[in-house]
Design a protein around this motif. Structure first.
Motif, PDB file in Angstrom:
ATOM      1  N   SER A  57       0.922  -1.085   0.067  1.00 58.92           N
ATOM      2  CA  SER A  57      -0.268   0.111   0.001  1.00 58.92           C
ATOM      3  C   SER A  57       1.000   1.206  -0.032  1.00 58.92           C
ATOM      4  N   LEU A  58       0.422   2.173  -0.720  1.00 58.30           N
ATOM      5  CA  LEU A  58       1.319   3.483  -0.671  1.00 58.30           C
ATOM      6  C   LEU A  58      -0.085   4.439  -0.880  1.00 58.30           C
ATOM      7  N   ASP A  59      -0.288   5.192   0.328  1.00 62.22           N
ATOM      8  CA  ASP A  59      -1.454   5.975   0.265  1.00 62.22           C
ATOM      9  C   ASP A  59      -0.976   7.716   0.341  1.00 62.22           C
ATOM     10  N   LEU A  60      -1.860   8.376  -0.356  1.00 64.17           N
ATOM     11  CA  LEU A  60      -1.778   9.895   0.035  1.00 64.17           C
ATOM     12  C   LEU A  60      -3.128  10.347   0.602  1.00 64.17           C
ATOM     13  N   LEU A  61      -3.068  10.983   1.724  1.00 63.21           N
ATOM     14  CA  LEU A  61      -4.552  11.108   2.558  1.00 63.21           C
ATOM     15  C   LEU A  61      -4.711  12.526   2.953  1.00 63.21           C
ATOM     16  N   TYR A  62      -5.734  12.887   3.080  1.00 63.19           N
ATOM     17  CA  TYR A  62      -6.294  14.393   3.747  1.00 63.19           C
ATOM     18  C   TYR A  62      -6.502  13.833   5.023  1.00 63.19           C
ATOM     19  N   SER A  63      -6.312  14.381   6.291  1.00 65.76           N
ATOM     20  CA  SER A  63      -6.629  13.992   7.485  1.00 65.76           C
ATOM     21  C   SER A  63      -7.273  15.177   8.257  1.00 65.76           C
ATOM     22  N   HIS A  64      -8.379  14.837   8.949  1.00 60.43           N
ATOM     23  CA  HIS A  64      -9.055  15.938   9.892  1.00 60.43           C
ATOM     24  C   HIS A  64      -9.408  15.216  11.330  1.00 60.43           C
ATOM     25  N   LEU A  65      -8.874  15.923  12.200  1.00 60.30           N
ATOM     26  CA  LEU A  65      -9.205  15.595  13.661  1.00 60.30           C
ATOM     27  C   LEU A  65     -10.594  15.735  13.973  1.00 60.30           C
ATOM     28  N   VAL A  66     -11.094  14.291  14.236  1.00 56.68           N
ATOM     29  CA  VAL A  66     -12.668  14.353  14.715  1.00 56.68           C
ATOM     30  C   VAL A  66     -12.989  14.146  16.113  1.00 56.68           C
ATOM     31  N   ALA A  67     -12.007  13.715  16.825  1.00 58.25           N
ATOM     32  CA  ALA A  67     -12.125  13.516  18.144  1.00 58.25           C
ATOM     33  C   ALA A  67     -10.800  13.689  18.785  1.00 58.25           C
ATOM     34  N   ASP A  68     -10.545  13.729  20.199  1.00 54.03           N
ATOM     35  CA  ASP A  68      -9.581  13.789  20.959  1.00 54.03           C
ATOM     36  C   ASP A  68      -8.527  12.322  20.393  1.00 54.03           C
ATOM     37  N   TYR A  69      -7.434  12.544  20.001  1.00 58.11           N
ATOM     38  CA  TYR A  69      -6.699  11.435  19.584  1.00 58.11           C
ATOM     39  C   TYR A  69      -7.128  10.504  18.324  1.00 58.11           C
ATOM     40  N   TRP A  70      -8.020  11.033  17.338  1.00 55.77           N
ATOM     41  CA  TRP A  70      -8.569  10.302  16.398  1.00 55.77           C
ATOM     42  C   TRP A  70      -8.681  11.391  15.190  1.00 55.77           C
ATOM     43  N   GLU A  71      -8.139  10.788  14.083  1.00 58.03           N
ATOM     44  CA  GLU A  71      -8.267  11.315  12.935  1.00 58.03           C
ATOM     45  C   GLU A  71      -8.851  10.539  12.002  1.00 58.03           C
ATOM     46  N   LEU A  72      -9.821  11.309  10.893  1.00 58.63           N
ATOM     47  CA  LEU A  72     -10.488  10.710   9.976  1.00 58.63           C
ATOM     48  C   LEU A  72      -9.789  10.849   8.655  1.00 58.63           C
ATOM     49  N   GLN A  73      -9.427  10.148   7.915  1.00 67.29           N
ATOM     50  CA  GLN A  73      -8.742  10.138   6.413  1.00 67.29           C
ATOM     51  C   GLN A  73      -9.365   9.820   5.341  1.00 67.29           C
ATOM     52  N   GLY A  74      -8.822  10.434   4.349  1.00 71.26           N
ATOM     53  CA  GLY A  74      -9.382   9.952   2.999  1.00 71.26           C
ATOM     54  C   GLY A  74      -8.395  10.459   1.865  1.00 71.26           C
ATOM     55  N   GLY A  75      -8.372   9.485   0.780  1.00 68.83           N
ATOM     56  CA  GLY A  75      -7.525   9.899  -0.131  1.00 68.83           C
ATOM     57  C   GLY A  75      -7.395   8.902  -1.268  1.00 68.83           C
ATOM     58  N   ILE A  76      -6.219   8.816  -1.896  1.00 70.52           N
ATOM     59  CA  ILE A  76      -5.987   7.748  -2.943  1.00 70.52           C
ATOM     60  C   ILE A  76      -5.040   6.788  -2.557  1.00 70.52           C
ATOM     61  N   GLY A  77      -4.889   5.215  -2.920  1.00 67.41           N
ATOM     62  CA  GLY A  77      -3.869   4.624  -2.461  1.00 67.41           C
ATOM     63  C   GLY A  77      -3.383   3.705  -3.775  1.00 67.41           C
ATOM     64  N   TYR A  78      -2.452   3.185  -3.809  1.00 67.21           N
ATOM     65  CA  TYR A  78      -1.805   2.389  -4.982  1.00 67.21           C
ATOM     66  C   TYR A  78      -1.117   1.033  -4.283  1.00 67.21           C
ATOM     67  N   GLN A  79      -1.414   0.104  -4.943  1.00 66.72           N
ATOM     68  CA  GLN A  79      -0.714  -1.138  -4.907  1.00 66.72           C
ATOM     69  C   GLN A  79       0.055  -1.789  -6.040  1.00 66.72           C
ATOM     70  N   GLY A  80       1.341  -2.129  -5.858  1.00 68.93           N
ATOM     71  CA  GLY A  80       2.175  -2.687  -6.914  1.00 68.93           C
ATOM     72  C   GLY A  80       3.537  -2.414  -6.857  1.00 68.93           C
ATOM     73  N   GLY A  81       4.224  -2.702  -8.031  1.00 65.44           N
ATOM     74  CA  GLY A  81       5.720  -2.614  -8.395  1.00 65.44           C
ATOM     75  C   GLY A  81       5.981  -1.101  -8.040  1.00 65.44           C
ATOM     76  N   ILE A  82       7.362  -1.295  -7.589  1.00 65.30           N
ATOM     77  CA  ILE A  82       7.852   0.208  -7.409  1.00 65.30           C
ATOM     78  C   ILE A  82       8.686   0.694  -8.759  1.00 65.30           C
ATOM     79  N   ALA A  83       9.169  -0.009  -9.542  1.00 67.47           N
ATOM     80  CA  ALA A  83      10.096   0.496 -10.688  1.00 67.47           C
ATOM     81  C   ALA A  83      10.034  -0.362 -11.830  1.00 67.47           C
ATOM     82  N   SER A  84       9.128  -1.408 -11.861  1.00 70.11           N
ATOM     83  CA  SER A  84       8.823  -2.158 -13.017  1.00 70.11           C
ATOM     84  C   SER A  84       7.549  -2.725 -13.008  1.00 70.11           C
ATOM     85  N   ASN A  85       7.105  -3.773 -14.147  1.00 69.98           N
ATOM     86  CA  ASN A  85       5.941  -4.249 -14.258  1.00 69.98           C
ATOM     87  C   ASN A  85       5.922  -5.869 -13.695  1.00 69.98           C
TER      88      ASN A  85
END
Length: 260
Positions: free
Chosen positions: A102-130
């Motif tokens: 998994s490789l995720d880029l997420l926007y995060s917002h504090l919704v309660a003490d010590y808790w963050e709700l996050q949303g964004g896009i993710g990727y699964q796969g090779g690093i430099a080849s197919n």
């Protein structure tokens, strides 16, 4: 003389406190507040950090070796942040490049003490080849700390093909000394449908539990050793048996944890 000075200081504090006390319409006290025009008592600032939670070399009970990584970095303020999170491994000696689980880029917002709700896009796969299949996700995560300081990271993923999966990771730190820390860790993976290309079956996919013992040379640099056990279930286990054979295994690791 000293007593008089303390008395005057105390009276001054009481006067300031009473002047800044907020009263409700019925005359009851609701709390403290700054006088009008004072603004916030502390200015908000953006800052960031980057944590490599795991950078380790693993030896399995099947005589396989792999380099494993798990990192997260963020930048922002107390309530809103941008995260990048990644996990993956590179199996040694198989002639293939490393893979991001998994490789995720997420926007995060504090919704309660010590808790963050996050949303964004993710990727699964090779690093430099197919060498590995690839897919992208829409990701929703909940990151936080439960009572008794259990650190939890949950994620719900919907792939570009409409496949739904979820994961749960939990960690807990037991401080043995000021520098030695024992950390149990658990992971659970589930999926709503079969995705044979990625060896994923419907239902409970896998569980993994581990234990690491690290020594903080400094707060920002801590080598560790550890061990883990993992098992696959259901359709996922059937796919693994057909291709690799074993659906249960264990291993030992040595690595380093560091942050900037």
């Amino acid at each position: 003389m000293r007593f008089t000075a303390h008395l005057l200081a105390g009276l001054g504090f009481l006067t300031f406190t009473s002047a800044t006390l907020v009263h409700a319409d019925d005359g009851s006290s609701e709390g403290y507040d700054a006088p009008p025009g004072w603004g916030l008592p502390m200015e908000q600032h953006n800052f960031g950090t980057f944590l490599v939670d795991r950078l380790e070399y693993a030896w399995t009970d099947e005589n396989e070796e792999a380099v494993v990584w798990d990192f997260q970095g963020w930048y922002g303020g107390d309530f809103q942040r941008v995260y990048i999170k990644g996990e993956g491994e590179n199996t040694q000696g198989d002639g293939e490049d490393g893979e991001f689980e998994s490789l995720d880029l997420l926007y995060s917002h504090l919704v309660a003490d010590y808790w963050e709700l996050q949303g964004g896009i993710g990727y699964q796969g090779g690093i430099a080849s197919n060498d590995h299949p690839e897919r992208t996700f829409a990701v929703i995560s909940l990151l936080g700390t439960m009572p008794y300081r259990f650190e939890v990271d949950t994620s719900l993923r919907v792939s570009d093909e409409g496949d739904v999966s979820a994961s749960l990771e939990a960690e807990y730190e037991v401080r043995l000394t000021q520098r030695a820390i024992l950390q149990p860790r658990a992971e659970v993976e589930v999926a709503a449908s079969d995705v044979e290309e990625f060896g994923v079956g419907e239902g409970l996919n896998s569980t993994r539990v581990g234990l690491r013992l690290r020594y903080e040379i400094t707060r920002k640099f801590a080598p560790y050793i550890g061990a883990y056990w993992e098992k696959q279930y259901g359709d996922t286990a059937d796919m693994t048996r057909e291709e690799f054979g074993d659906v249960e295994g264990s291993g030992v690791v040595a690595g380093v944890r560091m942050w900037y």
